[in-house]
Design a protein around this motif. Sequence first.
Motif: not given
Length: 464
Positions: A317-342
């Motif tokens: 569970a995120a306790q503050d704004e910084a932790q919230r954006s850390r938890l979101w990081a994987a989801r936010r990056e995915l659209s770009e990251l998935i292009k690198k998979r293949a």
Amino acid sequence: MADNRRYRKKSLLAAARIGRIVGEHKVIVDPDILAGYAKDESEAEPVLPDVAIRAEDIDDVVATLKLAERFEVPVTPRGGGTGKSGGAVAIRGGIVISLAKLCRIEEINKADLLAVVQPGVVTGELQAEVEREGLFFPPDPASLETCVIGGNVAENAGGPRAFKYGVTREYVFGLDAVLMGGGRISTGRRTVKGVAGYDLTALMVGSEGTLAVFTGVTLRLLRLPKCVATLLARFDDEVSAGRAVARIVEAGLVPRVLELLDSACVETARKEGKMPIPEDTGALLLIEVDGEEGSVELEVERMAAALDEGGARDVLAAQDEAQRSRLWAARRELSELIKKRAAFKLSEDVAVPRSRLAEALQRYRKAGAEHGVEVASYGHAGDGNLHVNVLWNDPDLVVKARETVDRIVRISLDLGGTITGEHGVGHLKKKYLMWEQSREVIGLQRKLKRTFDPKGLLNPGKIF
Ligand SMILES: Cc1cc2nc3c(=O)[nH]c(=O)nc-3n(C[C@H](O)[C@H](O)[C@H](O)COP(=O)(O)OP(=O)(O)OC[C@H]3O[C@@H](n4cnc5c(N)ncnc54)[C@H](O)[C@@H]3O)c2cc1C
């Protein structure tokens, strides 16, 4: 890049006349600059338009649609160009009309809880502006830093918050629009209620630039929720994560966000992304609840219990704004990251009833394995709407990859779902529309299109 020359001569004649009315600096014919109007963010092949008009006010739009109809030249409206189905690509050539410079927020009304905006306002900027006033515009496509309200309305865009708040259609009170030929219309209202006549506003929302060009949008706003809590739950695999989604819904919980990453996406995020993810994670669910302080705490507790029962390994569970954006990081990056998979990728945005999500994930994965390609899915699990990516490295597998996409669409329909949850039919999914809808329903839509645009010049070759 394809270069469709069929309308070039007529387009240039129309452009010369339009330039005299709107100002020649708004008319683009230089191929180097036109290249910036040739594609969107989909896998559709870019097509160089003959002309681009950078509209700055409503009169520019009226003049363009009037003269384009007179010269019988196709017109393709364009917002931020972030579309994922080729909607803003001028596949027949002709004129692209960019609405990006109509970007004023005309009114934010706290008493009536509404905003009046031009179509080129960037979605994220509108959100920030209304939030400064303690108000809230919930639709949040992940492209919100670059897409614009006109494009969101044309695509009926959704986003992670749709589970609780719904999609763009729920927030459009009214539209100002210009029809092919230059006629201006205003539909809808400024009131919460209003049932006069057919709901043409609702018809135009999601019309993918084929019925009219929007020049003004009256949007419904909400009060900004006081408190938001973010949770990240780890699972052994996507099937148990899919089951946990069903459990959350059954428990009557209404998170505002319920996003899923399957095992291939988790692996990509672990290897390529910034967020540390333990090796033994098979799937992730990202969850947000919002509301008043006390109620959010209670809902977080109930959510954690439901996740636990649903088989989560652990819940952060995120306790503050910084932790919230850390938890979101994987989801936010995915659209770009998935292009690198293949080396190659095709992506679909099918949706299935939530209760069928786990089954859908299993069947998509199996379809990929049977065709020798990888399937990686992520997205808005709470809405049963997944971005299903077909990935492959060997160029010879392209036919197999296309067959897998067909299979994924068939599976989704078989489970009671739809061919597109939010990206629209556009150019790329035309062949699938007839898999979902009857001849009669498609025929009726074609008749509506002809009523708005008898010569078929506005964004031709899209949807049908
Ligand atoms: C990284 C990424 C993440 C995304 N995430 C989401 C998401 O979470 N949810 C989602 O729904 N979509 C998502 N999308 C897709 C896309 O951002 C949306 O479809 C968005 O609504 C398109 O807006 P745009 O301004 O870029 O429109 P464009 O791409 O410019 O145009 C889209 C369509 O709208 C028409 N159009 C544009 N402006 C007008 C106007 N003024 N009048 C009439 N027709 C018009 C065009 O002709 C075209 O058919 C994502 C895209 C990317 C690249």
